[in-house]
Design a protein around this motif. Sequence first.
Motif, PDB file in Angstrom:
ATOM      1  N   LEU A   1       0.798  -1.402  -0.136  1.00  0.00           N
ATOM      2  CA  LEU A   1      -0.082  -0.115   0.004  1.00  0.00           C
ATOM      3  C   LEU A   1       0.957   1.257   0.049  1.00  0.00           C
ATOM      4  CD1 LEU A   1      -2.942   0.327  -0.049  1.00  0.00           C
ATOM      5  CD2 LEU A   1      -2.884   1.128   2.467  1.00  0.00           C
ATOM      6  N   GLN A   2       1.923   1.174   0.487  1.00  0.00           N
ATOM      7  CA  GLN A   2       3.172   2.196   0.849  1.00  0.00           C
ATOM      8  C   GLN A   2       3.288   2.858  -0.781  1.00  0.00           C
ATOM      9  OE1 GLN A   2       6.334   0.137   2.375  1.00  0.00           O
ATOM     10  NE2 GLN A   2       5.573   0.177   4.427  1.00  0.00           N
ATOM     11  N   THR A   3       3.226   1.928  -1.795  1.00  0.00           N
ATOM     12  CA  THR A   3       3.716   2.345  -3.022  1.00  0.00           C
ATOM     13  C   THR A   3       2.350   3.164  -3.878  1.00  0.00           C
ATOM     14  OG1 THR A   3       2.601   0.091  -4.097  1.00  0.00           O
ATOM     15  CG2 THR A   3       5.068   0.273  -3.455  1.00  0.00           C
ATOM     16  N   VAL A   4       1.328   3.137  -3.171  1.00  0.00           N
ATOM     17  CA  VAL A   4       0.211   3.754  -3.710  1.00  0.00           C
ATOM     18  C   VAL A   4      -0.386   4.855  -2.853  1.00  0.00           C
ATOM     19  CG1 VAL A   4      -0.580   2.155  -5.377  1.00  0.00           C
ATOM     20  CG2 VAL A   4      -1.438   2.121  -3.245  1.00  0.00           C
ATOM     21  N   ALA A   5       0.258   5.205  -1.787  1.00  0.00           N
ATOM     22  CA  ALA A   5      -0.204   6.156  -0.870  1.00  0.00           C
ATOM     23  C   ALA A   5      -0.509   7.718  -1.247  1.00  0.00           C
ATOM     24  CB  ALA A   5       1.234   6.258   0.287  1.00  0.00           C
ATOM     25  N   ASP A   6       0.205   7.886  -2.554  1.00  0.00           N
ATOM     26  CA  ASP A   6      -0.362   9.105  -2.972  1.00  0.00           C
ATOM     27  C   ASP A   6      -1.812   9.269  -3.590  1.00  0.00           C
ATOM     28  OD1 ASP A   6       1.829  10.741  -2.050  1.00  0.00           O
ATOM     29  OD2 ASP A   6       3.101  10.246  -3.729  1.00  0.00           O
ATOM     30  N   GLU A   7      -2.209   7.923  -3.819  1.00  0.00           N
ATOM     31  CA  GLU A   7      -3.446   7.865  -4.591  1.00  0.00           C
ATOM     32  C   GLU A   7      -4.599   7.963  -3.415  1.00  0.00           C
ATOM     33  OE1 GLU A   7      -4.014   7.967  -7.574  1.00  0.00           O
ATOM     34  OE2 GLU A   7      -1.897   7.305  -8.162  1.00  0.00           O
ATOM     35  N   ILE A   8      -4.489   8.106  -2.161  1.00  0.00           N
ATOM     36  CA  ILE A   8      -5.227   7.832  -1.282  1.00  0.00           C
ATOM     37  C   ILE A   8      -5.471   9.001  -0.232  1.00  0.00           C
ATOM     38  CG2 ILE A   8      -5.730   6.321   0.784  1.00  0.00           C
ATOM     39  CD1 ILE A   8      -3.845   4.147  -0.527  1.00  0.00           C
ATOM     40  N   THR A   9      -6.808   9.075   0.147  1.00  0.00           N
ATOM     41  CA  THR A   9      -7.461   9.805   1.114  1.00  0.00           C
ATOM     42  C   THR A   9      -7.675   9.194   2.413  1.00  0.00           C
ATOM     43  OG1 THR A   9      -8.275  11.851  -0.214  1.00  0.00           O
ATOM     44  CG2 THR A   9      -9.375  11.367   2.023  1.00  0.00           C
ATOM     45  N   PHE A  10      -6.810   9.587   3.419  1.00  0.00           N
ATOM     46  CA  PHE A  10      -7.263   8.786   4.777  1.00  0.00           C
ATOM     47  C   PHE A  10      -7.953   9.397   5.733  1.00  0.00           C
ATOM     48  CE2 PHE A  10      -2.825   7.329   3.014  1.00  0.00           C
ATOM     49  CZ  PHE A  10      -3.281   6.039   3.365  1.00  0.00           C
ATOM     50  N   LEU A  11      -9.060   8.646   6.065  1.00  0.00           N
ATOM     51  CA  LEU A  11     -10.073   9.237   7.314  1.00  0.00           C
ATOM     52  C   LEU A  11      -9.528   8.701   8.367  1.00  0.00           C
ATOM     53  CD1 LEU A  11     -13.327   8.836   5.190  1.00  0.00           C
ATOM     54  CD2 LEU A  11     -11.900  10.910   5.156  1.00  0.00           C
ATOM     55  N   LYS A  12      -8.737   9.511   9.157  1.00  0.00           N
ATOM     56  CA  LYS A  12      -8.129   9.093  10.467  1.00  0.00           C
ATOM     57  C   LYS A  12      -8.969   9.114  11.807  1.00  0.00           C
ATOM     58  CE  LYS A  12      -3.582   8.301   9.318  1.00  0.00           C
ATOM     59  NZ  LYS A  12      -2.033   8.587   9.628  1.00  0.00           N
ATOM     60  N   ALA A  13     -10.056  10.012  11.770  1.00  0.00           N
ATOM     61  CA  ALA A  13     -11.143  10.104  12.768  1.00  0.00           C
ATOM     62  C   ALA A  13     -12.411   9.689  12.586  1.00  0.00           C
ATOM     63  CB  ALA A  13     -10.969  11.641  13.398  1.00  0.00           C
ATOM     64  N   MET A  14     -12.275   8.514  11.857  1.00  0.00           N
ATOM     65  CA  MET A  14     -13.759   7.846  11.737  1.00  0.00           C
ATOM     66  C   MET A  14     -14.280   7.578  13.237  1.00  0.00           C
ATOM     67  SD  MET A  14     -14.756   7.367   8.658  1.00  0.00           S
ATOM     68  CE  MET A  14     -16.227   6.369   8.940  1.00  0.00           C
ATOM     69  N   HIS A  15     -15.610   7.531  13.482  1.00  0.00           N
ATOM     70  CA  HIS A  15     -16.276   6.921  14.720  1.00  0.00           C
ATOM     71  C   HIS A  15     -17.649   6.400  14.373  1.00  0.00           C
ATOM     72  CE1 HIS A  15     -18.685  10.530  15.663  1.00  0.00           C
ATOM     73  NE2 HIS A  15     -17.937  11.033  14.516  1.00  0.00           N
ATOM     74  N   THR A  16     -18.284   5.522  15.498  1.00  0.00           N
ATOM     75  CA  THR A  16     -19.319   4.836  14.866  1.00  0.00           C
ATOM     76  C   THR A  16     -20.305   4.815  16.227  1.00  0.00           C
ATOM     77  OG1 THR A  16     -20.334   2.837  14.087  1.00  0.00           O
ATOM     78  CG2 THR A  16     -18.223   2.616  15.139  1.00  0.00           C
ATOM     79  N   ASP A  17     -21.284   4.103  16.420  1.00  0.00           N
ATOM     80  CA  ASP A  17     -22.191   3.983  17.450  1.00  0.00           C
ATOM     81  C   ASP A  17     -22.217   2.617  18.133  1.00  0.00           C
ATOM     82  OD1 ASP A  17     -22.568   6.690  16.531  1.00  0.00           O
ATOM     83  OD2 ASP A  17     -24.591   5.978  15.717  1.00  0.00           O
ATOM     84  N   GLU A  18     -21.734   1.777  17.040  1.00  0.00           N
ATOM     85  CA  GLU A  18     -21.889   0.184  17.589  1.00  0.00           C
ATOM     86  C   GLU A  18     -20.566  -0.620  17.796  1.00  0.00           C
ATOM     87  OE1 GLU A  18     -25.099  -1.201  18.098  1.00  0.00           O
ATOM     88  OE2 GLU A  18     -25.991   0.904  17.334  1.00  0.00           O
TER      89      GLU A  18
END
Lengths: 488, 842, 489
Positions: free
Chosen positions: A138-155
């Motif tokens: 995945l490192q090799t395609v890091a520049d293609e990606i948007t990371f959502l680092k503060a996802m949260h859920t209820d369950e």
Amino acid sequence: MENLLRELEHLSLQRKTRRHFLQSAGLGLGIMGLGSLAGCSSTGSGAAETAGHSGLPHFAPKARRVIYIHMAGAPSQLELFDYKPELARYHGRDCPAEFLEGKKFAFIQGVPKMLGPQGKFDRYGQSGAWLSDYLPHLQTVADEITFLKAMHTDEFNHAPAQLLLHTGSPRLGRPSLGAWAMYGLGSENRNLPGFIVLASGGRQPDAGKSVYGSGFLPSVYQGVQCRTGGDPVLYISDPHGMNRNARQQTIEAISEINQQIYDDVRDPEILTRISQYELAFRMQMSVPEVTDISKEPQFILDMYGVKPGEGSFGMNCLLARKLVENDVRFVQLFDWGWDGHGTSSNANIEGGLRAKCEASDRPIAALIKDLKMRGLLEETLVVFGAEFGRTPMQENRNGLVMPYMGRDHHLEAYTMWMAGGGVKRGYTHGETDELGYYGVKDRVHIHDLQATILHLMGFDHEKLTFPFQGRNFRLTDTQGKVVRQAIA
Amino acid sequence: MVRGDAGASEMIRRIVADDEEERMPRHGAPLNAKEIGILKRWIEEGAKWETHWAYKRIGRPDVPSLKRIGNLFGLLNTADDKWMKNEIDHFVAEKLREQGLKASPEADRTTLLRRVSLDLTGMPPGAEQVEAFLGDSSPEAYEKAVDRLLGSPAYGERWTSMWMDLARYADTKGYESDGGRTMWRYRDYVIRSFNNDKPFDEFTVEQLAGDLYPPGRGGFPEEEKIIATGFHRNTMTNNEGGTDDEEFRAAALIDRVNTTWEVWQGTTFACVQCHSHPYDPIRHEEYFKYAAFFNNTRDEDLWDEWPKLKFYKGEDSARVERIKSWILKHKPDELPAKNQFLRVAEPKINAHHFVKGDQSTVLLISYYGVKHKGNAHIPKVDLTGAGNVLMNVSTKAENAVLTLHLDRLDGPVLSTINVPARDTVVIAPIMRTEGKHDVYLSLHSPKKPEEWVRITWAAFQPALPGASEPGYREIVSDYAAALTRPAESMPVIWEGKGDFARKTHVFVRGNWMVKGREVSPDVPGLFGSMPEDAARDRLGLARWTVSRENPLTGRVMVNRFWEQLFGRGLVETLEDFGSQGAKPSHPELLDWLAVSFMEDYGWSVKKLLKAIVMSGTYRQSSRSDHTRTEKDPANIWLSRGPRVRLSAEQVRDQALACSGLISGKMYGPSVMPPQPDKIWQSPYSGEKWVVSEGEDRYRRSVYTYWKRTAPYPSMTTFDAPSREFCQSRRIITNTPLQALVTLNDPVYLEAAEMLASRMKTGGHTPEQQLREGYRLLTFKTIEPDNLKVLVKVYHDMLNEYRRNPSEVDSILVYGKEKSPELAALTVSANVLLNLDNVLTKE
Amino acid sequence: MSLLAILQSAETPAWILFIGRFHPVLVHLPIGFLLIAVLLEIGRYTGRISVDAVVTRFILFWSAVSATLACGAGYLLSLGGGYEERLLEAHMWKGIGVAAFAWTAWLVQFLKVRAGGKPVYLFSFGLAVLLTFAAGHDGGSLTHGNDYLTRYMPGPLRTLAGVEPVRSVTGIKPVADWRQAVVFEEMVRPVLEARCTQCHNAVKKKGNLRMDELSLLLRGGDNGPVLVPGKSAESDMIRRCLLDESDDDHMPPKGKPQLTPDQITLIAWWIDQGAPADKKVSELTVSGQIEPVLASLGQPGDPGSGISSGTESAVAALKAAPAKESDIEALRRTGVTVKPLSQSQHLLEVNAVNAARFGEKEVALLLPLAAQITWLKLGRTQITDASLGEIARLKNLTRLYLEHTGIGDLGIAAVAGLSHLEYLNLTGTKVSDSGLRAAAAMTGLRSVYTWQSAVTDSAAMEIGRQNPGLQIVNGLSQAEAVPLKAPHP
């Protein structure tokens, strides 16, 4: 009721075109006749194709197709994406009380110990995204990606959390994201279901079929599961002793007689049935075609790290690419076995997670490259994630020390990522606190993610609704805010 | 809101506020002047809140009279009244008139017979029955047919299929590993109840509170009534490692409340588990008051699902009889308690209640494990009158000794137990004492200190009477053996009393961990109120649910049966009679049916169904036309008969029946007809789908083994639910996957081949044989055009198979005969089985 | 609208409004009468003419009466609602003033008040007249809007009258050379003017915030500063733009034209650069993120599309008349799917995935939909270079898929004129380096895919270097294809 009229009108329209074909193409009730009718797909696109009826999509989409990779069981963001050097310093210490008060964990009891990150992290690509050595590809395609680092859920239990992620509600009975997409956009390829599900890891997601069901939407919008091994779709292959030609004749006969029945009793359902039988016939031809990878060049197989004939997550990634290449609207991948509690040798961080990453990291990176190489990535949204994350604390089931290193279910903060389909390249959105327990910046709730995905597909998530039991239901229920920063 | 003064009402102020922040509806379009006007007028007039129709007591509406000018006030019996057969039609006729629609003529006799057979028995009529019906020209012919169908055993099986969805019946526990459970006796109970036309009120009470009926002989309730409580043991049990038994017990409790509401009260308010919306007619607290009725049952999400009703066989039942007669002889009043323990092994203390000590832990979620020098204690055990300790223990260690101490680890020794090697119920005498005490267990197992001693449960009870008598030791070992030896058993509901009763608290925001105020059992005000004298337990609740005063049960039930026959309820949302649900299309008819069901028919389902199928409304032809489709596409106003795709069960049962494969065998454990492999994929479970032998392959679908996480595929393809939760309605769909099933599923290919051989014997020429096939499925003569189509397929196939005979052997795999003709006929039969009017109830 | 107004509007009966509508007619009577009265009086005092006081009194009387009627009608009209609160109130009181003072003046005359009658008379009379003008102006503003008078006021006059200088807010002109553009003046300000200053200007000052001057913008409004130089993340104006449109704090308010993501990115970048007033792009640090956005400013902007880049910009700008159903049907008969790409704009996506036989003959059927077709997927079809001549006439094409077709360099030359084309898929075609060069020359093109075509890696690389804004994907290098680490067994 209005829908019914609409349906009726649409069906009769189908019938006209069909008639037209029978006359124009002098083939009688042949392939042309079949090709002219589009059961699932045209009922699906019915929303869009019968112009004027529904104003969908609301605006020009960026993502025309979606590949949604769900790692059922939930991998640990703290080992893969969310680098927390502080947590390493806290390793082995008691968990601060404020993290535990009024909280309910699936298994953690009493006061657990903090567990430092087990992966070696570094920054990759021009964007300098943090990734661990668990994900060398995945490192090799890091520049293609948007990371959502503060996802949260209820369950905090698998089934309800998975339902929330895919249907917007932790309870059964709501349509899944893919079903909504089908309802809104219909499918493009008339010979394939527009919404296909591929499961690996030996079993179904915990929440069962409901995570790709159509809920209260017409069932033509539900996901069709392609199986690995045996028939790709149940009962897709003709019985022994009955060849294609024979099957074609039987379907034609059925349709012709059904047509006469319709002329007599005028039940629109009969017209739907005719179209569904003919779609079934076309699926029998096209599904095996698309799912056959024997024609793929060796270097592609190497890239995904798969061998012909194996039913694996890697193979599903390759199939996913073939499906979107054939204009399948929504491909849902499930991979089971990511629930690393530390209870056993294959359900913990060093063992299970490592193995699952080795089996999935390479094909995922390959999928992104492959899509890009073919010019598909721009309009194909790839989503990666799970129903929730894992705790910064080590699990202490029943207050005991676990045999292996594991983390419990965590709903306050975890990482998901998106690529292609109009999201920013090489972008990281949101931050968690120094222990990775809470999101402290740009938190994104499940409903926000859903709103964003719908937005990318050209929908205003507040306007994509379906009337049911006297209420207009929508995927994002009553919430959801589009994450505009993530959009290119 | 200030009643009578709109000006002073905050509500209005908010609605008209110009400040975006304040104005309601938030983010919504502001109300227009007219709407506001209406609201204000309503408030000015005192803001009367009309009770929602479904919560009003059910009164008996007048049957609309037929007197109109059109027929000189009923003097002439005009043509458009002729179709009417009973009161139902009067209600329907009224609406039709309002809608400017006309009733359709009666369906032709064969269609009608097929319709009513499929509706009442889930099966097509047999050839001879059709003969008889067509031959009988008397006016009662139809009624006779109906009575015969209501009398046939297939009737119970058909209606059980409906009830199984409501009871969320399955043969597995659900959740992750989804292991098997023995539940089929409950299914059989339902079949028998329908066939014996058990009054619906009794049927209800038995399922909700069978265990609370006054005990019969031997001080134990009638077996059938205990089996009936299986209804609420269809909740799922979670065996997933590390799950909290209490959490999933709570989940089951919640499910029982929701299911009871949905099935009998047509009420879906899952949301109030967590909070009440201002507009919810049920308050958060009321939810848990209702839950309190169900909260005392002994089931605790145990791995082995106790309490279970045991069925003793052979020598074991002999043992049980010996024990009973011994007790009867020496201390009769001991009989109920002991008998109860023999049948359901309650009350007992399950090991997950043990408090952890040294060298010990919980094994496999529910068991307790302890090693050498290990210990644990059981808090607050009532030892008054206890003479024996019964403990279910086992170990691989040799001569391990478990010592029970009073109050402290080093307290006085209560009893010592030599732990057996195999899983056994050990009975040991204990020191006599009074009152409640903590009982400490300590293990001495020096020989194999690392081996676990596994404890499943413990019980403290009076010793068997007659200790001084000869043969006492034998009786005690009989008792132990009966409890130890494996016997067939099914999960049942059993009420916990005394120390085993639970307190019910509100779950704050639905979280079972956070306990709020304690509540006592009661019903939500919405459903009316229980009479003062009624017992505040499940039995009282059940009786009240089916009392004449309950505004919902009657309406909800008749609506269910109506929907089964017409494909659409008088209230379309079967599951929701609340304000969020649909309004009834024929409110008076609904109430009239409900009252008749409760008062005139004495809750007899057969009488209710007969009234409906005898109506002219039901008998109409389902043929539609332009006006009808235009004015009423969904046939809400019943201007034509029902035309509905067959249910999952019916599709398969019909194919088996018409091809002569179907087995009439009733009852017993669920069966496994052929299904593709790789369907069962549960983790942590070695269970396999083993295709049943002999006639069990061809049993009616209601007997098919139901695994929740992987139900029989063709069933779900035809819209059957997975039965994890109660489901009132199957939304009928029409998908290509259904086509693939009836075209390619081996089950239907076998049916096709068998049908073909029947066709072959039914005529000499292909034409005759094809005509026969069509007749076997639809009981009609085939249209010439359609016959042409079939004949063409037949001949093409025949040539095909003549050209390469090897194909013949591959298509004909079930019967003995291998001929191109039969092969071609089989393909034709495959076509016939896929025709719309075969897959549809016309 | 005032609470009062709505409350009544809830049941404003028709007749009230009917009478109310006579207000505009009635108001002109007192104006006329009073003016005549003034003229007569002046004439009388100057002795130019001789008229009896009775005459003026008579006229005054009718002025008062008509003014009163006008007030009544005016009030009824106001019940209909829909007027700006404050202005309405002013107008009302001035109107009532007119009537009141007209009456007083008349009364003084009528009662022939001796002592101090004169001054009272003149005062109230005069006031009535003045109020007439004032009220009249308010009335005008109420019906025609605030700046009705001043809208076309010539510059010098404006400055005299202290009225805002004019500023055109229509469209945003493309920047000649974006690297040399002054960021605030040429890039940021146009956006602010197009999207913000209508409400945040000298006149409106919503939330006491003015965005029409940089200094004032920096000062902020009621909720404190909206812009923290160097910190876009902490700048309220950015935060609000990023909020979901349904959010109360979102700006511009729901329904108003919104900023495009690129416009937001631009402003955020400008803030991060310290919100300079006169710096040029070249003087600031340009990240890879922002470059395409800035670059896009150089391109001819589409009306209404605002500043932005990426595929959506062009599409968002395009508009077309609804297509004829018959044309769509005709096209569908060839087996292609035709779907709305954006219902509001009547744009279409045409996909030949089910029509492998689609070729020269069928291409003709696209032309009737030339204005609507925006995405055209002809991958794996029979089309040839010849067909592209006609496809070149689909002016609004933004995405063109020709993968695995017989297309060659000739075809590319044919479509070189498609100015909106942003995406071109030539995977598995005969297109060669020269074809790629032709494609690269297309103004709007952002990405072109040439894997498995005749394009050489070297050429792809070279052309890529020459066209920074263009993404050329010519397949994967072996290194990329089979990544470094093989999975563990």
